[in-house]
Write a protein that holds these residues in place. Structure first.
Motif, PDB file in Angstrom:
ATOM      1  N   GLU A 196     -11.598  -0.208  -4.191  1.00  0.00           N
ATOM      2  CA  GLU A 196     -11.140   1.061  -3.621  1.00  0.00           C
ATOM      3  C   GLU A 196      -9.660   1.299  -3.916  1.00  0.00           C
ATOM      4  O   GLU A 196      -9.250   2.423  -4.188  1.00  0.00           O
ATOM      5  N   THR A 197      -8.855   0.241  -3.869  1.00  0.00           N
ATOM      6  CA  THR A 197      -7.430   0.424  -4.164  1.00  0.00           C
ATOM      7  C   THR A 197      -7.241   0.871  -5.608  1.00  0.00           C
ATOM      8  O   THR A 197      -6.343   1.650  -5.904  1.00  0.00           O
ATOM      9  N   PHE A 221       0.841  -1.191   0.000  1.00  0.00           N
ATOM     10  CA  PHE A 221       0.000   0.000   0.000  1.00  0.00           C
ATOM     11  C   PHE A 221       0.877   1.242   0.000  1.00  0.00           C
ATOM     12  O   PHE A 221       1.904   1.280   0.665  1.00  0.00           O
ATOM     13  N   ASP A 222       0.439   2.259  -0.727  1.00  0.00           N
ATOM     14  CA  ASP A 222       1.056   3.573  -0.636  1.00  0.00           C
ATOM     15  C   ASP A 222       0.633   4.147   0.722  1.00  0.00           C
ATOM     16  O   ASP A 222      -0.533   4.457   0.927  1.00  0.00           O
ATOM     17  N   THR A 223       1.605   4.262   1.649  1.00  0.00           N
ATOM     18  CA  THR A 223       1.268   4.602   3.038  1.00  0.00           C
ATOM     19  C   THR A 223       0.492   5.908   3.141  1.00  0.00           C
ATOM     20  O   THR A 223      -0.566   5.968   3.763  1.00  0.00           O
ATOM     21  N   GLU A 224       1.006   6.955   2.509  1.00  0.00           N
ATOM     22  CA  GLU A 224       0.394   8.270   2.653  1.00  0.00           C
ATOM     23  C   GLU A 224      -1.029   8.295   2.081  1.00  0.00           C
ATOM     24  O   GLU A 224      -1.965   8.746   2.723  1.00  0.00           O
ATOM     25  N   ARG A 225      -1.172   7.765   0.867  1.00  0.00           N
ATOM     26  CA  ARG A 225      -2.485   7.784   0.215  1.00  0.00           C
ATOM     27  C   ARG A 225      -3.488   6.914   0.963  1.00  0.00           C
ATOM     28  O   ARG A 225      -4.662   7.264   1.082  1.00  0.00           O
ATOM     29  N   THR A 226      -3.021   5.780   1.466  1.00  0.00           N
ATOM     30  CA  THR A 226      -3.942   4.872   2.150  1.00  0.00           C
ATOM     31  C   THR A 226      -4.367   5.446   3.495  1.00  0.00           C
ATOM     32  O   THR A 226      -5.534   5.341   3.874  1.00  0.00           O
ATOM     33  N   GLN A 227      -3.433   6.077   4.217  1.00  0.00           N
ATOM     34  CA  GLN A 227      -3.801   6.707   5.484  1.00  0.00           C
ATOM     35  C   GLN A 227      -4.832   7.806   5.252  1.00  0.00           C
ATOM     36  O   GLN A 227      -5.773   7.974   6.019  1.00  0.00           O
ATOM     37  N   GLN A 228      -4.645   8.533   4.165  1.00  0.00           N
ATOM     38  CA  GLN A 228      -5.590   9.599   3.826  1.00  0.00           C
ATOM     39  C   GLN A 228      -6.965   9.003   3.487  1.00  0.00           C
ATOM     40  O   GLN A 228      -7.993   9.505   3.921  1.00  0.00           O
TER      41      GLN A 228
END
Ligand SMILES: [Zn+2]
Length: 86
Positions: free
Chosen positions: A75-76, A50-57
């Motif tokens: 969703e991904t 997972f792209d950490t920043e985008r997924t956290q957002q």
């Protein structure tokens, strides 16, 4: 509960009980979320993360009181949450 690695940020997180086809995680950085178990398996097999920043957002936006945000394959794709592992 067992200790596991957060699939979003890679820190240590708690793995809660599986709910249906989803696994729930509790991470101090990413919060409480669930991920489609098959998606995790497929990502591991394909060497994707997972792209950490985008997924956290994504999780922050989809978090509602009393509801755990879920990460599904759709969703991904919609939010481009998956990147190739480096
Ligand atoms: Zn995390």
């Amino acid at each position: 509960m067992s200790i596991t690695v957060c699939v979003v940020c890679g820190d240590s997180a708690e793995k809660a009980y599986p709910v249906g086809s989803f696994d729930e995680f509790k991470c101090p950085n990413c919060g409480y979320y669930s991920v489609d178990r098959q998606l995790i398996d497929e990502m591991e097999a394909a060497d994707q993360v997972f792209d950490t920043e985008r997924t956290q957002q994504y999780l922050m936006i989809h978090s509602r009181p009393g509801q755990v945000p879920a990460i599904t394959r759709d969703e991904t794709t919609n939010h481009q949450l998956i990147v190739e592992s480096t």
